[in-house]
Design an enzyme around this catalytic site. Structure first.
Site, PDB file in Angstrom:
ATOM      1  N   LYS A 176      13.398   9.898  10.262  1.00 40.42           N
ATOM      2  CA  LYS A 176      12.151  10.568   9.606  1.00 40.42           C
ATOM      3  C   LYS A 176      10.869   9.526   9.910  1.00 40.42           C
ATOM      4  CE  LYS A 176       9.754  11.575   5.623  1.00 40.42           C
ATOM      5  NZ  LYS A 176       8.449  11.068   6.208  1.00 40.42           N
ATOM      6  N   GLU A 196      12.630  -3.402   5.544  1.00 40.05           N
ATOM      7  CA  GLU A 196      11.621  -4.200   6.212  1.00 40.05           C
ATOM      8  C   GLU A 196      10.436  -3.779   5.278  1.00 40.05           C
ATOM      9  OE1 GLU A 196      13.846  -6.052   9.053  1.00 40.05           O
ATOM     10  OE2 GLU A 196      11.907  -6.406   8.271  1.00 40.05           O
ATOM     11  N   CYS A 221       2.557  -5.198   8.678  1.00 44.65           N
ATOM     12  CA  CYS A 221       3.201  -5.949   7.717  1.00 44.65           C
ATOM     13  C   CYS A 221       3.035  -7.386   7.874  1.00 44.65           C
ATOM     14  CB  CYS A 221       4.559  -5.317   7.493  1.00 44.65           C
ATOM     15  SG  CYS A 221       5.431  -5.714   8.776  1.00 44.65           S
ATOM     16  N   GLU A 280      -0.343  -6.771  -1.876  1.00 42.19           N
ATOM     17  CA  GLU A 280      -0.522  -6.376  -0.587  1.00 42.19           C
ATOM     18  C   GLU A 280      -1.540  -5.253  -0.754  1.00 42.19           C
ATOM     19  OE1 GLU A 280       2.440  -3.890   1.515  1.00 42.19           O
ATOM     20  OE2 GLU A 280       2.071  -5.075   3.196  1.00 42.19           O
TER      21      GLU A 280
HETATM   22  O1  TXE Z   1       4.964   3.425   3.051  1.00 39.64           O
HETATM   23  P1  TXE Z   1       6.076   4.226   2.436  1.00 39.64           P
HETATM   24  P2  TXE Z   1       3.499   4.158   3.551  1.00 39.64           P
HETATM   25  C1  TXE Z   1       2.993  -0.879   2.980  1.00 39.64           C
HETATM   26  C2  TXE Z   1       1.900  -0.900   2.742  1.00 39.64           C
HETATM   27  C3  TXE Z   1       1.485   0.340   2.414  1.00 39.64           C
HETATM   28  C4  TXE Z   1       2.638   0.812   1.554  1.00 39.64           C
HETATM   29  C5  TXE Z   1       2.500   2.622   1.779  1.00 39.64           C
HETATM   30  O2  TXE Z   1       1.572  -1.520   1.489  1.00 39.64           O
HETATM   31  O3  TXE Z   1       0.205   0.770   1.891  1.00 39.64           O
HETATM   32  O4  TXE Z   1       3.744   0.418   2.282  1.00 39.64           O
HETATM   33  O5  TXE Z   1       2.844   2.766   3.346  1.00 39.64           O
HETATM   34  C6  TXE Z   1       9.125   7.501   3.527  1.00 39.64           C
HETATM   35  N1  TXE Z   1      13.038   8.092   0.415  1.00 39.64           N
HETATM   36  N2  TXE Z   1       3.895  -0.942   4.289  1.00 39.64           N
HETATM   37  O6  TXE Z   1       3.079   5.020   2.897  1.00 39.64           O
HETATM   38  O7  TXE Z   1       5.306   5.144   1.283  1.00 39.64           O
HETATM   39  C7  TXE Z   1       7.966   7.906   4.034  1.00 39.64           C
HETATM   40  O8  TXE Z   1       7.952   9.297   4.091  1.00 39.64           O
HETATM   41  C8  TXE Z   1      13.071   7.717   1.512  1.00 39.64           C
HETATM   42  C9  TXE Z   1       4.305  -2.136   4.906  1.00 39.64           C
HETATM   43  O9  TXE Z   1       3.812   3.966   5.027  1.00 39.64           O
HETATM   44  O10 TXE Z   1       7.258   3.343   1.791  1.00 39.64           O
HETATM   45  C10 TXE Z   1       7.592   7.239   5.078  1.00 39.64           C
HETATM   46  O11 TXE Z   1       8.240   7.722   6.122  1.00 39.64           O
HETATM   47  N3  TXE Z   1      11.958   7.794   2.034  1.00 39.64           N
HETATM   48  C11 TXE Z   1       5.228  -1.644   6.045  1.00 39.64           C
HETATM   49  C12 TXE Z   1       8.390   5.949   4.788  1.00 39.64           C
HETATM   50  O12 TXE Z   1       9.517   6.309   3.934  1.00 39.64           O
HETATM   51  C13 TXE Z   1      10.614   7.767   1.446  1.00 39.64           C
HETATM   52  C14 TXE Z   1       4.512  -0.813   7.059  1.00 39.64           C
HETATM   53  C15 TXE Z   1       7.420   4.795   4.576  1.00 39.64           C
HETATM   54  O13 TXE Z   1       6.527   5.404   3.366  1.00 39.64           O
HETATM   55  C16 TXE Z   1      10.654   8.048   0.188  1.00 39.64           C
HETATM   56  C17 TXE Z   1       4.077   0.586   6.459  1.00 39.64           C
HETATM   57  C18 TXE Z   1      11.850   8.105  -0.552  1.00 39.64           C
HETATM   58  N4  TXE Z   1      11.907   8.261  -1.839  1.00 39.64           N
HETATM   59  C19 TXE Z   1       3.550   0.212   4.970  1.00 39.64           C
HETATM   60  N5  TXE Z   1       9.160   7.859  -0.051  1.00 39.64           N
HETATM   61  C20 TXE Z   1       5.830  -2.783   7.103  1.00 39.64           C
HETATM   62  N6  TXE Z   1       6.564  -3.495   6.257  1.00 39.64           N
HETATM   63  O14 TXE Z   1       5.618  -2.712   8.106  1.00 39.64           O
HETATM   64  C21 TXE Z   1       8.670   7.911   1.094  1.00 39.64           C
HETATM   65  N7  TXE Z   1       9.490   7.660   2.171  1.00 39.64           N
END
Ligand code: TXE
Length: 469
Positions: free
Chosen positions: A175, A250, A284, A371
């Site tokens: 996903k 991660e 990240c 962050e």
């Molecule tokens: O992450 P999300 P996003 C951090 C950074 C960013 C924040 C949100 O702070 O602002 O995370 O980013 C899916 N069950 N990083 O929106 O919301 C969602 O659809 C299962 C650090 O990208 O965590 C997406 O595919 N899945 C990071 C994925 O999770 C779920 C890099 C990530 O979404 C879900 C990016 C659920 N309940 C953002 N809810 C790094 N460490 O590299 C959402 N998702």
């Protein structure tokens, strides 16, 4: 490319709408236009994907690992042949400059597959000899694995999971982020073109709670590899833990870039700017806090600001994310900081923000400990290594960091005291794919990379054979 691009779910080697028939828009960060529409999938689509995965996995898992490694190379070949087009899609979806998409993102996607193919061919079988017996460690597939990836490095991070998961004989329900579906969709087509058997790579699109959550909840998906925010990681962990699923998280970071007093500013400034602002600070691993020895501060700051202003960056990923980053810029002023440059909206209709440098904040202010995940760096001074370490280790995160010094051995000693999963000394984002990748505290659980990925995407079984009955 058609506009908007019509993204579909890939399930069992066919491309289809969500069972619900519902779709949603995907907005491009460059100019705010709808660049694609995608299925708004739910649990029904997850069930269909799991059934397809279960049908394909046994034959795939039974192949010799060298056959699976050859398939990884064929997928890399097809990606290589389509690299420029993949970069165009990634740049359209994320707003990042085409050159960054091509040479940071897509080159690494190809490298991910080549690396794990070679590792699969060369990794020795693990045996442990006893006086009167021999132990053989078997690595069996986990079965059907769930891969959930974020929007900042969409295909780079998805392929980092897909390659080892396939190598170890698993089938996948993936996903990608709903705000960056394009390259995952195209990748599902390219893997099919490379000859990957139908059902091994299923890609579902839609909202996290509506399709990500059902993936994590599905009883026949036995391992979850998640990359994303810490808040979401907490939800994923709470869902998966009671089901005893294998889990790799991660998550976010608030990484320190530490400049010791013996550092050479000529080499430090470009490296620190790149660490802070590559991909508009949306990695990240980005060094979003610069800690510099007080003796260098006056010489460093004007040079740093000048270099930041010259560092070309793209827009941030979405209007919502730009609002979140702007919220932190306003908070920085409330917390007593001074914005030395940047933090303003660029021209045009995209989600541009000029790269910002903030000075004068307390190291334990919210802007210096939470962050932000955008083109924003806070700068702080320290007098002693002890003080630098206290600031470095003073957040709830522990992902990565970098240390800049003319004495590499001193840098390594300092790095060993940082509460993180990874540290670079006099460099940043220099990646050997064999090494462990991951963080501690609220930056995640577990490690991927090299043998750590092979271990996560397999079940180790020990067979002890006595020399004689
Ligand atoms: O992450 P999300 P996003 C951090 C950074 C960013 C924040 C949100 O702070 O602002 O995370 O980013 C899916 N069950 N990083 O929106 O919301 C969602 O659809 C299962 C650090 O990208 O965590 C997406 O595919 N899945 C990071 C994925 O999770 C779920 C890099 C990530 O979404 C879900 C990016 C659920 N309940 C953002 N809810 C790094 N460490 O590299 C959402 N998702």
């Amino acid at each position: 490319m058609p506009s908007p691009i019509h993204v579909l779910n890939a399930i069992g080697g066919t491309w289809q709408e969500a069972e619900s028939g519902q779709r949603m828009d995907n907005v491009g960060p460059k100019d705010g236009t709808v660049v694609a529409t995608l299925p708004r999938s739910d649990g029904k689509d997850v069930e269909a994907a799991v059934i397809a995965a279960e049908a394909a996995q046994p034959a795939w898992g039974a192949l010799p690992i060298t056959d699976r490694a050859d398939m990884l190379d064929r997928i890399a070949d097809v990606m290589e042949a389509n690299a420029d087009a993949l970069a165009e899609l990634e740049a359209l979806d994320t707003g990042k400059p085409w050159e960054v998409a091509r040479h940071v993102d897509i080159d690494r996607c190809i490298r991910n597959f080549r690396f794990f193919a070679e590792l699969g061919r060369t990794r020795p079988e693990q045996t442990f000899a006893m006086d009167d017996a021999m132990n053989y460690v078997l690595r069996k597939p986990v079965g059907v694995v769930g891969l959930i990836s974020p929007w900042n490095l969409p295909l780079y991070l998805l392929t980092w999971k897909v390659a080892p998961a396939l190598l170890m004989g698993n089938a996948i329900v993936a996903k990608p982020s709903e705000i960056t579906p394009l390259t995952a969709h195209r990748f599902s087509e390219l893997a099919d073109e490379a000859g990957l058997p139908a059902g091994l790579l299923n890609v579902l699109h839609g909202l996290g709670p509506e399709v990500g959550q059902p993936i994590v909840e599905h009883p026949r998906i036995t391992a979850i590899s998640f990359t994303g925010g810490t808040a979401t990681g907490r939800i994923v962990a709470a869902t998966a833990a009671p089901m005893f699923k294998k889990l790799s998280l991660e998550l976010g970071g608030k990484n320190a870039t530490v400049i010791l007093e013996d550092a050479d500013l000529d080499t430090v400034v470009p490296g620190v700017v790149r660490a802070g602002f590559l991909n508009s600070g949306q990695i990240c691993l980005c060094g979003s806090r610069v800690l510099i020895h007080a003796s260098l501060y006056d010489a460093f700051l004007p040079r740093f600001v000048e270099a930041v202003e010259a560092f070309g960056i793209g827009p941030v990923i979405s209007a919502d994310h730009r609002d979140k980053v702007e919220g932190y810029l306003a908070l920085a002023l409330e917390e007593g900081g001074q914005i030395l440059t940047g933090g303003t909206r660029g021209e045009g209709t995209g989600f541009h923000l000029t790269p910002a440098v903030i000075a004068g904040l307390s190291p334990d202010s919210r802007c210096a400990t939470e962050e932000i995940f955008g083109p924003v760096v806070t700068v702080h001074t320290f007098q002693t290594e002890e003080e630098a370490l206290a600031i470095t280790n003073g957040t709830e995160y522990g992902l990565a960091g970098s240390v800049w010094t003319s004495d590499a051995e001193r840098g390594r000693r300092f790095a060993a005291q940082m509460d993180t999963g990874m540290v670079w000394v006099n460099t940043w984002l220099h990646r050997d794919l064999r090494v462990p990748f991951g963080g501690v505290k609220h930056s995640g659980v577990g490690r991927e990379g090299g043998e750590w990925s092979l271990g996560f995407f397999s079940e180790a079984v020990n067979i002890c054979v006595a020399d004689k009955a």
